[in-house]
Scaffold this motif. Structure first.
Motif, PDB file in Angstrom:
ATOM      1  N   GLY A  82       0.827  -1.328  -0.319  1.00 45.03           N
ATOM      2  CA  GLY A  82      -0.193  -0.012   0.101  1.00 45.03           C
ATOM      3  C   GLY A  82       0.904   1.182   0.139  1.00 45.03           C
ATOM      4  O   GLY A  82       2.114   1.003   0.440  1.00 45.03           O
ATOM      5  N   LEU A  83       0.230   2.198  -0.486  1.00 44.84           N
ATOM      6  CA  LEU A  83       1.180   3.500  -0.618  1.00 44.84           C
ATOM      7  C   LEU A  83       1.679   3.871   0.582  1.00 44.84           C
ATOM      8  O   LEU A  83       2.904   4.488   0.833  1.00 44.84           O
ATOM      9  CB  LEU A  83       0.342   4.690  -1.222  1.00 44.84           C
ATOM     10  N   ARG A  84       0.590   4.256   1.586  1.00 47.23           N
ATOM     11  CA  ARG A  84       1.023   4.691   2.791  1.00 47.23           C
ATOM     12  C   ARG A  84       2.251   3.883   3.507  1.00 47.23           C
ATOM     13  O   ARG A  84       3.415   4.602   3.913  1.00 47.23           O
ATOM     14  CB  ARG A  84      -0.168   4.559   3.831  1.00 47.23           C
ATOM     15  N   GLU A  85       2.281   2.615   3.344  1.00 55.83           N
ATOM     16  CA  GLU A  85       3.028   1.922   4.130  1.00 55.83           C
ATOM     17  C   GLU A  85       4.642   1.879   3.289  1.00 55.83           C
ATOM     18  O   GLU A  85       5.449   1.874   3.867  1.00 55.83           O
ATOM     19  CB  GLU A  85       2.722   0.106   3.705  1.00 55.83           C
ATOM     20  N   ARG A  86       4.488   2.214   1.956  1.00 51.56           N
ATOM     21  CA  ARG A  86       5.673   2.252   1.277  1.00 51.56           C
ATOM     22  C   ARG A  86       6.307   3.614   1.480  1.00 51.56           C
ATOM     23  O   ARG A  86       7.465   3.782   1.376  1.00 51.56           O
ATOM     24  CB  ARG A  86       5.428   2.003  -0.307  1.00 51.56           C
ATOM     25  N   LYS A  87       5.508   4.486   1.713  1.00 55.48           N
ATOM     26  CA  LYS A  87       6.187   5.929   2.063  1.00 55.48           C
ATOM     27  C   LYS A  87       6.836   5.914   3.572  1.00 55.48           C
ATOM     28  O   LYS A  87       7.666   6.469   3.448  1.00 55.48           O
ATOM     29  CB  LYS A  87       4.735   6.822   2.123  1.00 55.48           C
ATOM     30  N   LYS A  88       6.022   5.020   4.530  1.00 55.72           N
ATOM     31  CA  LYS A  88       6.547   5.104   5.589  1.00 55.72           C
ATOM     32  C   LYS A  88       7.916   4.381   5.543  1.00 55.72           C
ATOM     33  O   LYS A  88       9.058   4.826   6.110  1.00 55.72           O
ATOM     34  CB  LYS A  88       5.933   4.180   6.545  1.00 55.72           C
ATOM     35  N   GLN A  89       8.410   3.246   4.735  1.00 58.41           N
ATOM     36  CA  GLN A  89       9.373   2.451   4.669  1.00 58.41           C
ATOM     37  C   GLN A  89      10.357   3.357   4.043  1.00 58.41           C
ATOM     38  O   GLN A  89      11.614   3.182   4.362  1.00 58.41           O
ATOM     39  CB  GLN A  89       8.939   1.329   3.529  1.00 58.41           C
ATOM     40  N   ARG A  90       9.820   4.331   3.272  1.00 61.08           N
ATOM     41  CA  ARG A  90      11.038   5.208   2.330  1.00 61.08           C
ATOM     42  C   ARG A  90      11.643   6.010   3.360  1.00 61.08           C
ATOM     43  O   ARG A  90      12.701   6.495   3.403  1.00 61.08           O
ATOM     44  CB  ARG A  90      10.270   5.640   1.203  1.00 61.08           C
ATOM     45  N   THR A  91      10.412   6.799   4.212  1.00 63.52           N
ATOM     46  CA  THR A  91      11.038   7.537   4.949  1.00 63.52           C
ATOM     47  C   THR A  91      12.169   7.160   6.151  1.00 63.52           C
ATOM     48  O   THR A  91      13.242   7.633   6.342  1.00 63.52           O
ATOM     49  CB  THR A  91       9.861   8.201   5.801  1.00 63.52           C
ATOM     50  N   ARG A  92      11.670   5.923   6.454  1.00 62.91           N
ATOM     51  CA  ARG A  92      12.620   5.159   7.736  1.00 62.91           C
ATOM     52  C   ARG A  92      13.893   4.810   7.011  1.00 62.91           C
ATOM     53  O   ARG A  92      15.003   5.284   7.422  1.00 62.91           O
ATOM     54  CB  ARG A  92      11.907   3.870   7.846  1.00 62.91           C
ATOM     55  N   ASN A  93      14.094   4.425   5.645  1.00 60.65           N
ATOM     56  CA  ASN A  93      15.230   4.282   4.966  1.00 60.65           C
ATOM     57  C   ASN A  93      15.908   5.571   4.837  1.00 60.65           C
ATOM     58  O   ASN A  93      17.295   5.532   5.014  1.00 60.65           O
ATOM     59  CB  ASN A  93      15.007   3.520   3.724  1.00 60.65           C
ATOM     60  N   ALA A  94      15.257   6.298   4.338  1.00 58.60           N
ATOM     61  CA  ALA A  94      15.946   7.771   4.277  1.00 58.60           C
ATOM     62  C   ALA A  94      16.719   8.161   5.605  1.00 58.60           C
ATOM     63  O   ALA A  94      17.801   8.718   5.689  1.00 58.60           O
ATOM     64  CB  ALA A  94      15.012   8.854   3.661  1.00 58.60           C
ATOM     65  N   LEU A  95      16.011   8.122   6.792  1.00 63.21           N
ATOM     66  CA  LEU A  95      16.318   8.585   7.937  1.00 63.21           C
ATOM     67  C   LEU A  95      17.605   7.704   8.483  1.00 63.21           C
ATOM     68  O   LEU A  95      18.665   8.056   8.961  1.00 63.21           O
ATOM     69  CB  LEU A  95      15.213   8.394   9.114  1.00 63.21           C
ATOM     70  N   VAL A  96      17.420   6.288   8.199  1.00 68.36           N
ATOM     71  CA  VAL A  96      18.487   5.420   8.418  1.00 68.36           C
ATOM     72  C   VAL A  96      19.764   5.874   7.539  1.00 68.36           C
ATOM     73  O   VAL A  96      20.896   6.104   8.384  1.00 68.36           O
ATOM     74  CB  VAL A  96      18.251   3.901   8.093  1.00 68.36           C
ATOM     75  N   ARG A  97      19.696   6.075   6.436  1.00 68.20           N
ATOM     76  CA  ARG A  97      20.713   6.353   5.525  1.00 68.20           C
ATOM     77  C   ARG A  97      21.404   7.709   5.834  1.00 68.20           C
ATOM     78  O   ARG A  97      22.469   7.876   5.908  1.00 68.20           O
ATOM     79  CB  ARG A  97      20.405   6.252   4.077  1.00 68.20           C
ATOM     80  N   ALA A  98      20.863   8.724   6.183  1.00 64.86           N
ATOM     81  CA  ALA A  98      21.176   9.923   6.370  1.00 64.86           C
ATOM     82  C   ALA A  98      21.704   9.827   7.694  1.00 64.86           C
ATOM     83  O   ALA A  98      22.867  10.309   7.858  1.00 64.86           O
ATOM     84  CB  ALA A  98      20.034  10.882   6.503  1.00 64.86           C
ATOM     85  N   ALA A  99      21.043   9.096   8.703  1.00 68.82           N
ATOM     86  CA  ALA A  99      21.718   9.103  10.060  1.00 68.82           C
ATOM     87  C   ALA A  99      23.257   8.398  10.053  1.00 68.82           C
ATOM     88  O   ALA A  99      24.153   8.969  10.402  1.00 68.82           O
ATOM     89  CB  ALA A  99      20.782   8.549  11.127  1.00 68.82           C
ATOM     90  N   LEU A 100      23.221   7.332   9.459  1.00 67.42           N
ATOM     91  CA  LEU A 100      24.539   6.465   9.437  1.00 67.42           C
ATOM     92  C   LEU A 100      25.423   7.307   8.478  1.00 67.42           C
ATOM     93  O   LEU A 100      26.595   7.395   9.113  1.00 67.42           O
ATOM     94  CB  LEU A 100      24.103   5.009   8.767  1.00 67.42           C
ATOM     95  N   GLU A 101      25.132   7.943   7.499  1.00 71.35           N
ATOM     96  CA  GLU A 101      26.267   8.659   6.939  1.00 71.35           C
ATOM     97  C   GLU A 101      26.660   9.932   7.568  1.00 71.35           C
ATOM     98  O   GLU A 101      27.854  10.288   7.689  1.00 71.35           O
ATOM     99  CB  GLU A 101      25.454   9.299   5.550  1.00 71.35           C
ATOM    100  N   LEU A 102      25.843  10.507   8.106  1.00 70.18           N
ATOM    101  CA  LEU A 102      26.166  11.705   9.168  1.00 70.18           C
ATOM    102  C   LEU A 102      27.172  11.305  10.354  1.00 70.18           C
ATOM    103  O   LEU A 102      28.157  11.887  10.526  1.00 70.18           O
ATOM    104  CB  LEU A 102      25.031  12.539   9.415  1.00 70.18           C
ATOM    105  N   ILE A 103      26.737  10.285  10.892  1.00 65.67           N
ATOM    106  CA  ILE A 103      27.369   9.837  12.028  1.00 65.67           C
ATOM    107  C   ILE A 103      28.802   9.260  11.648  1.00 65.67           C
ATOM    108  O   ILE A 103      29.766   9.600  12.339  1.00 65.67           O
ATOM    109  CB  ILE A 103      26.749   8.613  12.732  1.00 65.67           C
ATOM    110  N   ALA A 104      28.787   8.456  10.452  1.00 62.36           N
ATOM    111  CA  ALA A 104      29.919   8.084  10.085  1.00 62.36           C
ATOM    112  C   ALA A 104      30.830   9.132   9.588  1.00 62.36           C
ATOM    113  O   ALA A 104      32.402   8.952  10.113  1.00 62.36           O
ATOM    114  CB  ALA A 104      29.804   7.226   8.825  1.00 62.36           C
ATOM    115  N   THR A 105      30.416  10.444   9.511  1.00 60.39           N
ATOM    116  CA  THR A 105      31.481  11.354   8.727  1.00 60.39           C
ATOM    117  C   THR A 105      31.603  12.434  10.112  1.00 60.39           C
ATOM    118  O   THR A 105      32.784  12.819  10.238  1.00 60.39           O
ATOM    119  CB  THR A 105      30.911  12.256   7.708  1.00 60.39           C
TER     120      THR A 105
END
Lengths: 229, 229
Positions: free
Chosen positions: B15-38
């Motif tokens: 469902g769209l809603r669920e996919r959007k959530k997944q995308r947001t979560r992934n975006a957060l994870v990726r952004a966080a890890l990238e920032l923390i690593a650097t």
DNA sequence: TGGCAAGTGTCAGTGGCTGTCATTAGCCTC
DNA sequence: GAGGCTAATGACAGCCACTGACACTTGCCA
């Protein structure tokens, strides 16, 4: 400034300033432990502690780097005793025996030192809080890890091994640490909170370190009273 | 196969809603890890992460209970895999062998799952941050302790023992955990960061669990490397 | 299509923690 | 024993992690 935190040589008289600091620190520790034991860790604010010790919040943070730190004041005392006991073990003694004896032999001295600071019963209540508060438990484990690191270093040194090249010291110490934590947990959750009971628990648990790594437990007789390897 | 976060039946399409959530979560994870690593853990604010993922700070906290949590997203993935692998080991296998095989056999699957989320190299950099940041290290150890608790439970269950009455499962698991941490540490500090290298490290270290508890190491031929300080 | 609930942003507030600066109070010298 | 030095403290402002409340948007489904 000569001696920073802990007393080393008391030959030169402390001086009023130093005694005042000591009194403030003790007041903060006692107030903090009392509050944490009764209202819980999260339920106690640093302002509460500072107010109870009659100092400003800013002063609290001049004595302790964090709210956590004051909660582990007693634990730090115990750790220092154990480390020193390990360093004084005679060379040639087997590693596990070194750790075992160090803990058991310093046990009474530890409790004496603690009691001089706060009632042992209070420390027990705080310890229960540590075990049941995630943030404190995490800090506790980190402290334990640091202690184990130092123990592994000492064991490796005694045995003439390279602590970074040979995993055995770390593994041994990890197993040992696991035992200690099991004993601590039983002590804090069990009915008998006496010093003797804790010593008994420690002894019993330590007796199982060796056999625990042997396989086929099921063919063993009793789970608790297994003798020899 | 396509569900990354919460593993349940994906038969009813997201469902769209669920996919959007997944995308947001992934975006957060990726952004966080990238920032923390650097920029490091303390050098990265939650506002930074939220901004990088283009959401509000409040939304970040709706996905992750704390700043810590996002840093351990990958670790949590790995833990889940190992636990499942342990549960699937055939009965009758010796406890140490169960743990050993569970880790080694699930290793490839873990890395595959991680890689699907973020580059493995990024995870390595984050892991180094975890090891060098006290707050993160503490959280890491707490997580490890929880994992070990569950492992001890599983081992005791397999062996028909009472995990609260018999200390041996916990001790065994503590030793095992010590090994894992040694291997992790070597992996993250060593030169070869490949998956194969980590597998090799794991294998080598695990081979030492048994002998590590035997005494008189000095008379042994050294299993790893005899060094003189 | 309209109602519902989930997801989100905004805002205000709490608590841990830090830097700064002025004030107090031991200590030491003359 | 007065005055200068400096450690110790308090008061204040500010940052950041985290939370509750409320209004608004948007996917969902009848």
């Amino acid at each position: 400034m000569e001696t920073v935190g802990t007393a080393v040589d008391a030959l030169p008289r402390p001086g009023l300033r130093e005694r005042k600091k000591q009194r403030t620190r003790n007041a903060l520790v006692r107030a903090a432990l009392e509050l944490i034991a009764t209202r819980g860790y999260e339920g106690t604010t640093v302002d509460d502690i500072a107010a109870a010790a009659d100092v400003s919040q800013r002063t609290f943070f001049r004595y302790f780097a964090s709210k956590e730190e004051v909660a582990f004041f007693v634990s730090r005392l115990a750790e220092a005793h154990v480390l020193e006991a390990v360093r004084e073990r005679p060379p040639g003694e087997a590693p596990l025996e070194v750790l075992r004896r160090a803990v058991l032999d310093s046990w009474d001295g530890i409790n004496e030192a603690v009691e001089r600071l706060v009632p042992l019963e209070l420390h027990l209540r705080v310890y229960r809080m540590i075990e049941s508060t995630p943030a404190l438990l995490a800090a506790h484990l980190r402290r334990a890890a640091e202690l184990e690191k130092e123990l592994a270093r000492l064991v490796a040194e005694r045995e003439g091994l390279d602590v970074d090249g040979d995993p055995r010291p770390r593994i041994l110490v990890a197993a040992f640490g696991g035992v200690i934590r099991v004993a601590e947990r039983r002590w804090s959750t069990g009915g008998d909170v006496s010093v003797a009971a804790m010593r008994e628990l420690l002894t019993t648990c330590l007796d199982h370190v060796g056999p625990a790594l042997a396989e086929n437990w099921r063919t063993n007789g009793s789970p608790v009273r297994r003798t020899e390897t």
